[in-house]
Design a protein around this motif. Structure first.
Motif, PDB file in Angstrom:
ATOM      1  N   ASP A   1       0.831  -1.207   0.000  1.00 56.35           N
ATOM      2  CA  ASP A   1       0.000   0.000   0.000  1.00 56.35           C
ATOM      3  C   ASP A   1       0.862   1.252   0.000  1.00 56.35           C
ATOM      4  O   ASP A   1       1.903   1.319   0.675  1.00 56.35           O
ATOM      5  CB  ASP A   1      -0.918   0.028   1.232  1.00 56.35           C
ATOM      6  CG  ASP A   1      -2.081  -0.940   1.096  1.00 56.35           C
ATOM      7  OD1 ASP A   1      -2.271  -1.473  -0.014  1.00 56.35           O
ATOM      8  OD2 ASP A   1      -2.785  -1.152   2.100  1.00 56.35           O
ATOM      9  N   GLU A   2       0.413   2.236  -0.739  1.00 59.04           N
ATOM     10  CA  GLU A   2       1.027   3.556  -0.732  1.00 59.04           C
ATOM     11  C   GLU A   2      -0.025   4.564  -0.275  1.00 59.04           C
ATOM     12  O   GLU A   2      -1.192   4.465  -0.660  1.00 59.04           O
ATOM     13  CB  GLU A   2       1.543   3.936  -2.119  1.00 59.04           C
ATOM     14  CG  GLU A   2       2.642   3.022  -2.634  1.00 59.04           C
ATOM     15  CD  GLU A   2       3.154   3.468  -4.003  1.00 59.04           C
ATOM     16  OE1 GLU A   2       2.818   4.609  -4.406  1.00 59.04           O
ATOM     17  OE2 GLU A   2       3.862   2.685  -4.649  1.00 59.04           O
ATOM     18  N   THR A   3       0.398   5.508   0.528  1.00 55.53           N
ATOM     19  CA  THR A   3      -0.563   6.472   1.052  1.00 55.53           C
ATOM     20  C   THR A   3       0.119   7.812   1.289  1.00 55.53           C
ATOM     21  O   THR A   3       1.339   7.879   1.479  1.00 55.53           O
ATOM     22  CB  THR A   3      -1.188   5.966   2.371  1.00 55.53           C
ATOM     23  OG1 THR A   3      -2.194   6.887   2.802  1.00 55.53           O
ATOM     24  CG2 THR A   3      -0.137   5.857   3.455  1.00 55.53           C
ATOM     25  N   GLU A   4      -0.699   8.830   1.256  1.00 54.43           N
ATOM     26  CA  GLU A   4      -0.244  10.171   1.610  1.00 54.43           C
ATOM     27  C   GLU A   4      -1.193  10.719   2.662  1.00 54.43           C
ATOM     28  O   GLU A   4      -2.418  10.528   2.568  1.00 54.43           O
ATOM     29  CB  GLU A   4      -0.240  11.084   0.380  1.00 54.43           C
ATOM     30  CG  GLU A   4       0.777  10.691  -0.676  1.00 54.43           C
ATOM     31  CD  GLU A   4       0.798  11.679  -1.843  1.00 54.43           C
ATOM     32  OE1 GLU A   4       0.042  12.680  -1.775  1.00 54.43           O
ATOM     33  OE2 GLU A   4       1.546  11.444  -2.809  1.00 54.43           O
ATOM     34  N   PHE A   5      -0.633  11.385   3.646  1.00 60.01           N
ATOM     35  CA  PHE A   5      -1.470  11.952   4.702  1.00 60.01           C
ATOM     36  C   PHE A   5      -0.712  13.090   5.386  1.00 60.01           C
ATOM     37  O   PHE A   5       0.500  13.269   5.196  1.00 60.01           O
ATOM     38  CB  PHE A   5      -1.874  10.888   5.720  1.00 60.01           C
ATOM     39  CG  PHE A   5      -0.716  10.188   6.374  1.00 60.01           C
ATOM     40  CD1 PHE A   5      -0.062  10.731   7.479  1.00 60.01           C
ATOM     41  CD2 PHE A   5      -0.275   8.961   5.886  1.00 60.01           C
ATOM     42  CE1 PHE A   5       1.004  10.071   8.082  1.00 60.01           C
ATOM     43  CE2 PHE A   5       0.794   8.293   6.476  1.00 60.01           C
ATOM     44  CZ  PHE A   5       1.430   8.851   7.576  1.00 60.01           C
ATOM     45  N   ALA A   6      -1.431  13.822   6.191  1.00 60.02           N
ATOM     46  CA  ALA A   6      -0.843  14.931   6.945  1.00 60.02           C
ATOM     47  C   ALA A   6      -1.063  14.695   8.429  1.00 60.02           C
ATOM     48  O   ALA A   6      -2.083  14.132   8.844  1.00 60.02           O
ATOM     49  CB  ALA A   6      -1.468  16.263   6.525  1.00 60.02           C
ATOM     50  N   ILE A   7      -0.081  15.072   9.217  1.00 64.74           N
ATOM     51  CA  ILE A   7      -0.229  15.052  10.676  1.00 64.74           C
ATOM     52  C   ILE A   7       0.163  16.420  11.218  1.00 64.74           C
ATOM     53  O   ILE A   7       0.919  17.164  10.589  1.00 64.74           O
ATOM     54  CB  ILE A   7       0.644  13.962  11.340  1.00 64.74           C
ATOM     55  CG1 ILE A   7       2.139  14.240  11.081  1.00 64.74           C
ATOM     56  CG2 ILE A   7       0.253  12.566  10.859  1.00 64.74           C
ATOM     57  CD1 ILE A   7       3.068  13.314  11.854  1.00 64.74           C
ATOM     58  N   THR A   8      -0.380  16.756  12.369  1.00 60.32           N
ATOM     59  CA  THR A   8      -0.023  18.016  13.027  1.00 60.32           C
ATOM     60  C   THR A   8       0.995  17.728  14.112  1.00 60.32           C
ATOM     61  O   THR A   8       0.736  16.914  15.023  1.00 60.32           O
ATOM     62  CB  THR A   8      -1.263  18.683  13.644  1.00 60.32           C
ATOM     63  OG1 THR A   8      -2.227  18.934  12.609  1.00 60.32           O
ATOM     64  CG2 THR A   8      -0.884  20.006  14.305  1.00 60.32           C
ATOM     65  N   LEU A   9       2.147  18.358  13.987  1.00 61.18           N
ATOM     66  CA  LEU A   9       3.209  18.120  14.970  1.00 61.18           C
ATOM     67  C   LEU A   9       2.812  18.679  16.323  1.00 61.18           C
ATOM     68  O   LEU A   9       2.037  19.644  16.402  1.00 61.18           O
ATOM     69  CB  LEU A   9       4.516  18.752  14.485  1.00 61.18           C
ATOM     70  CG  LEU A   9       5.036  18.232  13.141  1.00 61.18           C
ATOM     71  CD1 LEU A   9       6.307  18.966  12.739  1.00 61.18           C
ATOM     72  CD2 LEU A   9       5.287  16.737  13.202  1.00 61.18           C
ATOM     73  N   PRO A  10       3.324  18.090  17.402  1.00 61.86           N
ATOM     74  CA  PRO A  10       2.959  18.553  18.744  1.00 61.86           C
ATOM     75  C   PRO A  10       3.290  20.024  18.953  1.00 61.86           C
ATOM     76  O   PRO A  10       4.179  20.579  18.312  1.00 61.86           O
ATOM     77  CB  PRO A  10       3.813  17.661  19.658  1.00 61.86           C
ATOM     78  CG  PRO A  10       4.137  16.464  18.838  1.00 61.86           C
ATOM     79  CD  PRO A  10       4.261  16.967  17.434  1.00 61.86           C
TER      80      PRO A  10
END
Length: 469
Positions: free
Chosen positions: A213-222
């Motif tokens: 699987d390949e995926t792209e996503f965003a996370i918010t750093l602490p």
């Protein structure tokens, strides 16, 4: 006298020496040099070695002959000068200038540093007892469990607690810059939200994916700047703009998924870890190791703080500039050895780093100065406190280190030989001396140090006994 010597000491423990050599001595040396030259030249009408002085001067040239004679004079003139000065060089004297006629030689002698400590015996510190918490013991035992973990490839989606092999990049994109925070072609990551990109939903974004699987996503750093992975926890932070609260874009490809089994914390694990029969034995060994590590850290902090204060309150602290240059020389040599061992050419390494030896020296100069200051202070403290090592202490230390080799007499002898000479002796002596320094510093800061006058008397008595022997 054939030498006239003028000296002047500067503010950096350097003796500027000017030596005027009597012309009669130069002329005498020129004739001696001419005789040596005459033995090796053929001049028509004269036998080898029997060429008159004035003829040889015409053939060789007065300036060339004088230059060669002066070169032969340099060493004896320097030795005579040093004998008259009775100066002990700290490092190799440097020739600064030379006037050929009349012969005047100028050189600089780096002198021994001068260190006068302040009232260091008035320094007081409270020595806190070393304690190790149950939490620290439990954490170390958990690390032991993880060392014995069993990973097995699985053909299913990622679950929390798995170990995932992934190719991933992560970056924070802003108007004026792109900050890469993660870039690995094959990273092994534990799917634990408290340990991998803690404070984010990174792990939740991975759970449920499968191999390929390949995926792209965003996370918010602490909001707080904290290490994002276990590997980063041990790295020093660089002086870069804060990324706290920023959004990071990730591109991830799942390469492999492995289940993770941790063994029970029991007697079987203790036996697998080492020569322990029970978990209690392992736990006690862990506690002892943590205590020793804590003691070592506390000792280092005490010595560092003590030396810092000695530097600040030193009444006199003078040293020649060459002391710093020698420290920088050692740093350059050490880096060169590392680069060579890694298979690089030194010049190629410098070019790739965009550095030169000169730029490296300037980058390291401040640290080198501090290292020299602390080293001089430390040496003076050892001398003031009359701290030495005798053969009995050395033999005892060697015996302690050889105790583990009781069943191998050949290896014991090899190790004994190692500790009795060269690098082994230096290393062992340094360890013994550092132990003595710490014990004395601890005694000083707690007000229990032995009387200095008594130490002086003991040192004098030992020196007298050695002379009689």
């Amino acid at each position: 006298m054939t030498l006239t010597i003028h000296t002047e000491e500067d503010q950096q423990r350097q003796l500027k020496v000017t030596v005027e050599v009597a012309e009669a001595r130069v002329q005498q040396q020129m004739r001696q040099t001419a005789r040596q030259i005459a033995r090796g030249v053929n001049i028509p009408g004269f036998r080898r070695g029997k060429v008159p002085y004035n003829i040889l001067v015409q053939r060789v040239g007065k300036e060339a002959l004088r230059s060669e004679a002066v070169e032969e004079l340099l060493t004896p003139v320097f030795e005579e000068t040093m004998a008259q000065l009775e100066a002990t060089p700290y490092a190799q004297p440097q020739l600064e200038d030379m006037q050929m006629e009349p012969l005047v030689i100028e050189f600089t002698i780096p002198l021994e540093p001068v260190v006068e400590l302040g009232d260091y015996r008035a320094i007081r510190r409270e020595i806190e007892p070393v304690e190790v918490s149950e939490e620290a013991v439990a954490e170390t035992l958990e690390q032991i469990r993880e060392r014995h973990q069993v990973l097995e490839p699985v053909d299913r989606p990622v679950m929390e607690g798995d170990v995932v092999i992934m190719s991933a990049t992560g970056e924070v994109v802003e108007e004026d810059r792109v900050e890469v925070i993660f870039d690995e072609e094959r990273a092994e990551m534990l799917m634990d939200p408290e340990r991998t990109f803690a404070g984010t939903d990174f792990v939740q974004k991975i759970i449920g994916l499968e191999v390929g699987d390949e995926t792209e996503f965003a996370i918010t750093l602490p909001e707080e700047d904290v290490p994002q992975t276990e590997e980063e926890a041990g790295e020093e932070e660089e002086e870069t703009p804060s990324l706290a609260g920023k959004e990071a874009q990730f591109t991830v490809t799942i390469l492999d998924v492995k289940s993770r089994y941790l063994p029970q914390l029991d007697d079987d694990l203790a036996q697998e870890e080492g020569e322990y029969e029970t978990l209690d034995e392992l736990r006690e060994a862990v506690r002892e190791e943590l205590v020793e590590a804590a003691k070592s850290e506390a000792r280092g902090e005490l010595l560092d703080d003590f030396v810092d204060e000695l530097v600040e309150q030193a009444e006199t602290l003078l040293y020649p500039p060459v002391a710093v240059e020698e420290d920088l020389d050692r740093r350059i040599e050490s880096l060169q050895e590392q680069v060579t061992r890694a298979g690089w050419q030194w010049e190629d390494y410098l070019m790739l780093q965009g550095e030169s030896e000169e730029s490296l020296r300037e980058e390291w100069r401040e640290d080198a100065v501090e290292n020299v200051l602390r080293g001089l202070i430390f040496r003076e403290l050892i001398q003031q406190e009359k701290l030495t090592i005798n053969e009995e202490e050395l033999d005892q230390a060697i015996d302690e280190r050889l105790a583990r080799f009781d069943e191998n007499e050949e290896l014991r002898q090899q190790m004994r030989d190692f500790f009795l000479q060269g690098q082994g002796l230096d290393m062992l002596s340094s360890e013994i001396l550092m132990d003595k320094v710490y014990e004395r510093v601890e005694a000083i800061v707690t007000g229990n140090a032995p009387d200095l006058a008594e130490l002086e008397e003991e040192a004098a008595a030992e020196a007298s006994a050695e002379e009689e022997e």
